[in-house]
Design a protein around this motif. Structure first.
Motif, PDB file in Angstrom:
ATOM      1  N   GLN A 192     107.972 127.399  92.166  1.00 21.56           N
ATOM      2  CA  GLN A 192     106.619 126.976  91.813  1.00 21.56           C
ATOM      3  C   GLN A 192     106.367 127.371  90.364  1.00 21.56           C
ATOM      4  OE1 GLN A 192     104.370 129.052  94.837  1.00 21.56           O
ATOM      5  NE2 GLN A 192     104.527 127.362  96.286  1.00 21.56           N
ATOM      6  N   ILE A 193     105.896 126.414  89.567  1.00 22.61           N
ATOM      7  CA  ILE A 193     105.585 126.725  88.174  1.00 22.61           C
ATOM      8  C   ILE A 193     104.087 126.566  87.937  1.00 22.61           C
ATOM      9  CG2 ILE A 193     107.853 126.261  87.189  1.00 22.61           C
ATOM     10  CD1 ILE A 193     106.880 123.493  86.375  1.00 22.61           C
ATOM     11  N   ASP A 194     103.563 127.512  87.221  1.00 22.99           N
ATOM     12  CA  ASP A 194     102.149 127.558  86.885  1.00 22.99           C
ATOM     13  C   ASP A 194     102.020 128.509  85.718  1.00 22.99           C
ATOM     14  OD1 ASP A 194     102.392 130.159  88.350  1.00 22.99           O
ATOM     15  OD2 ASP A 194     102.303 128.845  90.093  1.00 22.99           O
ATOM     16  N   ASP A 195     100.843 128.592  85.173  1.00 31.36           N
ATOM     17  CA  ASP A 195     100.623 129.414  83.988  1.00 31.36           C
ATOM     18  C   ASP A 195      99.299 130.144  84.167  1.00 31.36           C
ATOM     19  OD1 ASP A 195     101.071 130.426  81.408  1.00 31.36           O
ATOM     20  OD2 ASP A 195     101.705 128.471  80.634  1.00 31.36           O
ATOM     21  N   ARG A 209      94.272 133.354  92.564  1.00 31.20           N
ATOM     22  CA  ARG A 209      93.649 132.291  93.358  1.00 31.20           C
ATOM     23  C   ARG A 209      92.632 131.452  92.600  1.00 31.20           C
ATOM     24  NH1 ARG A 209      92.717 135.260  99.253  1.00 31.20           N
ATOM     25  NH2 ARG A 209      94.944 135.464  99.746  1.00 31.20           N
ATOM     26  N   HIS A 210      92.206 131.917  91.426  1.00 31.07           N
ATOM     27  CA  HIS A 210      91.118 131.209  90.747  1.00 31.07           C
ATOM     28  C   HIS A 210      91.323 130.957  89.251  1.00 31.07           C
ATOM     29  CE1 HIS A 210      88.495 131.436  94.261  1.00 31.07           C
ATOM     30  NE2 HIS A 210      88.880 132.686  94.400  1.00 31.07           N
ATOM     31  N   ARG A 211      92.348 131.539  88.638  1.00 27.05           N
ATOM     32  CA  ARG A 211      92.425 131.446  87.177  1.00 27.05           C
ATOM     33  C   ARG A 211      93.780 130.936  86.674  1.00 27.05           C
ATOM     34  NH1 ARG A 211      91.913 135.213  83.714  1.00 27.05           N
ATOM     35  NH2 ARG A 211      90.691 133.938  82.276  1.00 27.05           N
ATOM     36  N   ARG A 212      94.538 130.290  87.512  1.00 29.70           N
ATOM     37  CA  ARG A 212      95.781 129.704  87.020  1.00 29.70           C
ATOM     38  C   ARG A 212      95.460 128.451  86.191  1.00 29.70           C
ATOM     39  NH1 ARG A 212     100.366 130.104  91.791  1.00 29.70           N
ATOM     40  NH2 ARG A 212      99.441 131.836  92.955  1.00 29.70           N
ATOM     41  N   VAL A 213      96.401 128.095  85.338  1.00 29.15           N
ATOM     42  CA  VAL A 213      96.269 126.873  84.543  1.00 29.15           C
ATOM     43  C   VAL A 213      97.580 126.105  84.619  1.00 29.15           C
ATOM     44  CG1 VAL A 213      94.531 127.813  82.970  1.00 29.15           C
ATOM     45  CG2 VAL A 213      96.964 128.077  82.427  1.00 29.15           C
ATOM     46  N   LEU A 214      97.557 124.893  84.115  1.00 30.32           N
ATOM     47  CA  LEU A 214      98.755 124.065  84.105  1.00 30.32           C
ATOM     48  C   LEU A 214      99.850 124.696  83.245  1.00 30.32           C
ATOM     49  CD1 LEU A 214      97.071 120.586  83.696  1.00 30.32           C
ATOM     50  CD2 LEU A 214      98.562 121.222  85.608  1.00 30.32           C
ATOM     51  N   PRO A 215     101.101 124.447  83.576  1.00 29.71           N
ATOM     52  CA  PRO A 215     102.202 124.947  82.745  1.00 29.71           C
ATOM     53  C   PRO A 215     102.011 124.553  81.279  1.00 29.71           C
ATOM     54  CG  PRO A 215     103.053 124.014  84.774  1.00 29.71           C
ATOM     55  CD  PRO A 215     101.588 123.690  84.745  1.00 29.71           C
ATOM     56  N   GLY A 216     102.200 125.540  80.401  1.00 30.59           N
ATOM     57  CA  GLY A 216     102.049 125.295  78.971  1.00 30.59           C
ATOM     58  C   GLY A 216     100.680 125.594  78.426  1.00 30.59           C
ATOM     59  N   ALA A 262     102.478 117.967  82.676  1.00 31.57           N
ATOM     60  CA  ALA A 262     102.692 119.357  82.267  1.00 31.57           C
ATOM     61  C   ALA A 262     104.071 119.853  82.694  1.00 31.57           C
ATOM     62  CB  ALA A 262     101.602 120.243  82.865  1.00 31.57           C
ATOM     63  N   ALA A 263     104.476 119.507  83.910  1.00 26.46           N
ATOM     64  CA  ALA A 263     105.770 119.965  84.415  1.00 26.46           C
ATOM     65  C   ALA A 263     106.920 119.395  83.596  1.00 26.46           C
ATOM     66  CB  ALA A 263     105.922 119.583  85.881  1.00 26.46           C
TER      67      ALA A 263
END
Length: 281
Positions: A192-195, A209-216, A262-263
């Motif tokens: 799983q990729i996330d930022d 649970r609430h503050r992830r963003v798209l990769p990059g 993004a991926a």
């Protein structure tokens, strides 16, 4: 070649603290329609979003939108009777939709008596229908590190239980590049990729649970993360899991398009069958 899958968990409202249950914000059919319109060919389904659908209806919906199911979950290893019952349900669901992976997390102390045996028993139940567990480590649980998860998978048996490597869990936990580089392709079942931006508080559950963003769009060194996974030869499913209040406010088709763009920017060799354009992206 690693391939992109879209996780329905992106459309859930996650609880602020461990122990609560997510809220289903978007009906499954609307998610599947949006994901398909965004060009995806694979989807990852969570138990809360599909809770109101029997296995046959779920399989029929996937077929209607031309989607394959990469994985089911989440199997949480906890109270033995409830865990075994959940494993049987997930085995039936996976068999109905053709999934080959079941995402798994350990809620108990991984070193406690019975935890390893219970995980192994569930691996047997899922293995009977050709499904492999993908065990996730989370820095705010007893199974906190990649090294711990690797040890537990090895004890259960790599053919039955591989690792789920989530970039958020890797970067926000006490893990090292040596830990990641020490894996082999056959030990990694799922990625799983996330930022994420810099944390604003000391609560890792809330941050996750609430503050992830798209990769990059965050602070993680994802290009090195991807480079290591490519060097070891990983070629399984990859999902963009963006647990974020802002992201979950988007329509599923918007989520699907943003996740794919993004991926592929971070992982150019990631296969995404952009059916909306008629050709592989």
């Amino acid at each position: 070649m690693p391939y992109l899958t879209f996780p329905t968990v992106n459309c859930l409202r996650m609880p602020d603290r461990a122990g609560g249950e997510p809220t289903v914000l978007v009906k499954l059919e609307r998610i599947l329609a949006g994901v398909a319109e965004a060009g995806h060919s694979h989807v990852s389904v969570d138990g809360f979003t599909v809770g109101g659908y029997d296995h046959d209806r779920l399989a029929a919906l996937l077929s209607r939108y031309g989607l394959e199911c990469s994985d089911v979950g989440v199997l949480r290893i906890g109270e033995p009777a409830a865990t075994v019952a959940a494993a049987r349900t997930l085995a039936d669901r996976a068999r109905a939709v053709g999934a080959r992976i079941c995402v798994t997390a350990v809620d108990t102390d991984p070193a406690a008596d019975g935890t390893r045996e219970l995980l192994a028993h569930c691996a047997d139940l899922l293995g009977e229908v050709g499904v492999r567990l993908a065990l996730e480590f989370l820095p705010y649980t007893g199974l906190a590190t990649l090294a711990q998860a690797r040890e537990l998978c090895a004890a259960v048996g790599w053919l039955r239980c591989g690792m789920l490597v989530d970039s958020w869990m890797f970067f926000r936990g006490p893990n090292s590049w040596d830990d990641l580089e020490g894996l082999t392709a056959d030990q990694v079942a799922y990625v799983q990729i996330d930022d994420a931006p810099e944390a604003v508080g000391s609560d890792p559950v809330f941050e996750s649970r609430h503050r992830r963003v798209l990769p990059g769009q965050g602070a993680f060194d994802l290009r090195t993360f991807v480079a290591v996974l490519e060097r070891i030869g990983f070629d399984g499913p990859v999902s963009v899991e963006v647990l974020s209040d802002r992201f979950r406010d988007l329509e599923p088709v918007e989520q699907g398009r943003a996740a794919a763009v993004a991926a592929r920017d971070i992982w150019p060799r990631l296969f995404h069958q952009d059916r909306s354009a008629g050709d592989p992206a």
